[in-house]
Design an enzyme around this catalytic site. Structure first.
Site, PDB file in Angstrom:
ATOM      1  N   ALA A 214       2.849  22.622 -16.773  1.00 29.28           N
ATOM      2  CA  ALA A 214       3.314  22.987 -18.124  1.00 29.28           C
ATOM      3  C   ALA A 214       2.721  22.251 -19.336  1.00 29.28           C
ATOM      4  O   ALA A 214       1.984  21.337 -18.958  1.00 29.28           O
ATOM      5  CB  ALA A 214       4.846  22.861 -18.223  1.00 29.28           C
ATOM      6  N   HIS A 215       3.179  22.639 -20.378  1.00 27.00           N
ATOM      7  CA  HIS A 215       2.545  22.094 -21.594  1.00 27.00           C
ATOM      8  C   HIS A 215       2.627  20.457 -21.926  1.00 27.00           C
ATOM      9  O   HIS A 215       3.661  19.955 -21.424  1.00 27.00           O
ATOM     10  CB  HIS A 215       2.913  22.870 -22.900  1.00 27.00           C
ATOM     11  CG  HIS A 215       4.680  22.669 -23.050  1.00 27.00           C
ATOM     12  ND1 HIS A 215       5.129  23.605 -23.842  1.00 27.00           N
ATOM     13  CD2 HIS A 215       5.492  22.098 -22.531  1.00 27.00           C
ATOM     14  CE1 HIS A 215       6.263  23.543 -23.743  1.00 27.00           C
ATOM     15  NE2 HIS A 215       6.826  22.569 -23.012  1.00 27.00           N
ATOM     16  N   ASN A 216       1.602  19.949 -22.185  1.00 30.20           N
ATOM     17  CA  ASN A 216       1.622  18.476 -22.457  1.00 30.20           C
ATOM     18  C   ASN A 216       1.583  17.531 -21.250  1.00 30.20           C
ATOM     19  O   ASN A 216       1.856  16.450 -21.215  1.00 30.20           O
ATOM     20  CB  ASN A 216       2.772  17.997 -23.170  1.00 30.20           C
ATOM     21  CG  ASN A 216       2.949  18.964 -24.400  1.00 30.20           C
ATOM     22  OD1 ASN A 216       2.256  19.442 -25.078  1.00 30.20           O
ATOM     23  ND2 ASN A 216       4.311  18.898 -24.859  1.00 30.20           N
TER      24      ASN A 216
END
EC number: 2.3.1.191
Length: 348
Positions: free
Chosen positions: A256-258
């Protein structure tokens, strides 16, 4: 044995060559001139086969094997039949893999699907795109505005590289791969169906419904990374999503993001890593591990398959279960549950 219809050995090696290349100790020099022509499992070995045994529990299979040479550790030597060359090493599987790469170099170096290294006139390439020398772009690939691709890279048919992306040297982008908002280092392999740099799962609820949070970061994939088929890596919301040097990610993984993944990590199939989690260098996740958001996993951590990680994990620890906890605690709890089951059965 290796299937010679698809994988033809590039050369033949003698047992002496194998010992010299890997540094293994040949215990029976009279086998020095025996030819190694293929790699095999113990059960499937035949003429010219090289095998390996790393663990004692597999050593009994040596007795029925037709291999001509074996990599093994000192503790297994007494199990090896007199008909085999014995190559003693502390790392049998690693040395076996090294010889495999020498015998079958095409098996580890992706080749053009159409057999020719060229920039196809049937690829869709924006005129502003820039390429190094010996770049191969196959028919049906799409290369966007201001894309840069380094020397020796292969962009397969139906791959899509979005605007402003950077692809390093000697990369392999397989069919059906999409890359957007991403910077990719050298020697990166993206296998079929991989999606890199799409929107992260960023939403916020309210009285009027669910609103989308703009995803304004990038994906940065460093040198030597391999990412398996149909894996997805979302770009960051504001910070970048980063995959560290030399890490290997299996098929069907969601990142997922980050998320920040360190150097030389191994992540097996069907793992899901939620947003803003960080994983330290040389950590390993077994298949189907789920990691909650904003978790910090230290360096050299091992997580058992099927675990659910809900808490931070310090460096060097081994955890398992769902929710995941240290191995010793997990094993004690599993044993206690098993004993409870036995007591109930006895009462019946």
């Amino acid at each position: 044995m290796a299937d010679t219809f698809f994988f033809t050995p590039s050369r033949r090696l003698t047992v002496a060559n194998v010992a010299e290349l890997t540094g293994a100790k040949l215990l029976n020099p009279e086998f020095s001139n025996i030819v190694i022509s293929t790699l095999s499992s113990l059960e499937g070995a035949g003429e010219g086969s090289l095998v390996f045994v790393e663990h004692r529990k597999f050593s009994d299979a040596l007795l029925g094997s037709s291999a001509v040479a074996v990599f093994c550790t000192n503790e297994i030597v007494f199990k090896v039949p007199e008909s085999m060359a014995i190559l003693v090493t502390s790392t049998p599987q690693r040395d076996f893999a090294q010889i495999g790469r020498i015998l079958f170099p095409d098996s580890v170096k992706p080749m053009p699907w159409f057999g020719q290294r060229e920039i196809s006139p049937y690829a869709h390439i924006h005129p502003s795109a820039k390429f190094g020398h010996d770049v191969c772009i196959e028919a049906g690939a799409v290369i966007g505005k201001n894309v840069e691709i380094g020397s020796g890279s292969l962009i397969s048919s139906t791959a899509v590289i979005g605007e402003n992306c950077r692809i390093g040297r000697d990369c392999y982008i397989a069919p059906k791969v999409t890359v957007q908002y991403s910077l990719i280092g050298d020697r990166v392999y993206l296998y079929p169906g991989t999606c890199i740099g799409q929107d992260g799962f960023g939403y916020v609820g309210g009285a009027s419904g669910i609103e989308k949070v703009p995803q304004l970061g990038r994906v940065i994939i460093k040198d030597g990374v391999e990412i398996g088929a149909n894996t997805t890596i979302d770009r960051g919301t504001f910070e970048d999503t980063i995959i560290g040097e030399g890490s290997k990610i299996d098929n069907l993984v969601q990142i997922a993001h980050n998320v920040k993944i360190g150097r030389y990590c191994l992540i097996a199939a069907q793992c899901g890593i939620a947003g803003s989690t960080s994983i330290g260098d040389m950590s390993q996740l077994g298949g189907s591990v789920g990691v909650a958001d904003h978790i910090v996993i230290g360096k050299c951590v091992q997580i058992a398959a099927g675990s659910g990680v809900m808490n931070d994990i310090p460096d060097g620890e081994k955890w398992g279960g769902s929710p995941a906890r240290p191995f010793k605690q997990w094993f004690r709890e599993v044993a206690a549950l098993r004993n409870i089951g036995k007591v109930k059965k006895e009462k019946r």
